[in-house]
Design a protein around this motif. Structure first.
Motif, mmCIF file in Angstrom:
data_model
loop_
_atom_site.group_PDB
_atom_site.id
_atom_site.type_symbol
_atom_site.label_atom_id
_atom_site.label_comp_id
_atom_site.label_asym_id
_atom_site.label_seq_id
_atom_site.Cartn_x
_atom_site.Cartn_y
_atom_site.Cartn_z
ATOM 1 N N ASP A 68 0.824 -1.208 0.000
ATOM 2 C CA ASP A 68 0.000 0.000 0.000
ATOM 3 C C ASP A 68 0.859 1.258 0.000
ATOM 4 O O ASP A 68 0.564 2.231 -0.694
ATOM 5 C CB ASP A 68 -0.946 0.005 1.207
ATOM 6 C CG ASP A 68 -2.023 -1.071 1.103
ATOM 7 O OD1 ASP A 68 -2.322 -1.515 -0.035
ATOM 8 O OD2 ASP A 68 -2.555 -1.470 2.158
ATOM 9 N N GLU A 69 1.940 1.248 0.790
ATOM 10 C CA GLU A 69 2.843 2.395 0.820
ATOM 11 C C GLU A 69 3.534 2.589 -0.533
ATOM 12 O O GLU A 69 3.693 3.720 -1.002
ATOM 13 C CB GLU A 69 3.891 2.220 1.923
ATOM 14 C CG GLU A 69 3.319 2.309 3.322
ATOM 15 C CD GLU A 69 4.305 1.864 4.388
ATOM 16 O OE1 GLU A 69 4.196 2.379 5.516
ATOM 17 O OE2 GLU A 69 5.180 1.014 4.105
ATOM 18 N N ALA A 70 3.916 1.488 -1.170
ATOM 19 C CA ALA A 70 4.557 1.571 -2.483
ATOM 20 C C ALA A 70 3.581 2.109 -3.524
ATOM 21 O O ALA A 70 3.948 2.940 -4.360
ATOM 22 C CB ALA A 70 5.072 0.197 -2.907
ATOM 23 N N ALA A 71 2.323 1.661 -3.474
ATOM 24 C CA ALA A 71 1.309 2.148 -4.417
ATOM 25 C C ALA A 71 1.062 3.643 -4.211
ATOM 26 O O ALA A 71 0.941 4.401 -5.181
ATOM 27 C CB ALA A 71 0.012 1.363 -4.251
ATOM 28 N N ALA A 72 0.990 4.084 -2.972
ATOM 29 C CA ALA A 72 0.789 5.504 -2.673
ATOM 30 C C ALA A 72 1.980 6.330 -3.171
ATOM 31 O O ALA A 72 1.810 7.397 -3.746
ATOM 32 C CB ALA A 72 0.585 5.711 -1.187
ATOM 33 N N TRP A 73 3.194 5.812 -2.975
ATOM 34 C CA TRP A 73 4.393 6.521 -3.436
ATOM 35 C C TRP A 73 4.397 6.616 -4.970
ATOM 36 O O TRP A 73 4.690 7.657 -5.536
ATOM 37 C CB TRP A 73 5.642 5.792 -2.947
ATOM 38 C CG TRP A 73 6.900 6.416 -3.462
ATOM 39 C CD1 TRP A 73 7.527 7.523 -2.997
ATOM 40 C CD2 TRP A 73 7.661 5.974 -4.597
ATOM 41 N NE1 TRP A 73 8.650 7.786 -3.745
ATOM 42 C CE2 TRP A 73 8.757 6.839 -4.737
ATOM 43 C CE3 TRP A 73 7.539 4.900 -5.480
ATOM 44 C CZ2 TRP A 73 9.712 6.693 -5.736
ATOM 45 C CZ3 TRP A 73 8.481 4.761 -6.466
ATOM 46 C CH2 TRP A 73 9.543 5.645 -6.578
ATOM 47 N N ALA A 74 4.048 5.503 -5.643
ATOM 48 C CA ALA A 74 4.027 5.487 -7.105
ATOM 49 C C ALA A 74 2.961 6.456 -7.638
ATOM 50 O O ALA A 74 3.192 7.175 -8.605
ATOM 51 C CB ALA A 74 3.770 4.083 -7.612
#
Length: 82
Positions: A68-74
């Motif tokens: 989820d954090e990676a998706a938000a960053w992307a």
């Protein structure tokens, strides 16, 4: 190949230009990166490993984030670039 602990040093040398090693034994170092004269001290800090290229091993830190954090960053990166 899951669960297979054997690693071919020849495969590492011939197929990969960069080898990533983290928390491995001295024996694994000598098999996968024999060109590195002095085996670096390993770290138990999460996300730390060594990047081996040619004759050198450099300590490297990666971000440990959730999906989820990676998706938000992307998503944030896409909006900044767009």
């Amino acid at each position: 190949m899951a669960g297979d602990q054997n690693y071919s040093a020849a495969l590492g040398r011939e197929q990969f230009s960069t080898v990533l090693l983290g928390r491995v034994t001295t024996r694994t170092w000598s098999q996968t990166a024999p060109q590195v004269a002095t085996v670096p001290k390993s770290s138990t800090h999460p996300g730390r490993f060594h990047t081996v290229q040619h004759l050198t091993a450099q300590p490297t830190q990666v971000l440990l984030i959730t999906d989820d954090e990676a998706a938000a960053w992307a998503a944030a990166t896409e909006t900044e670039e767009g």
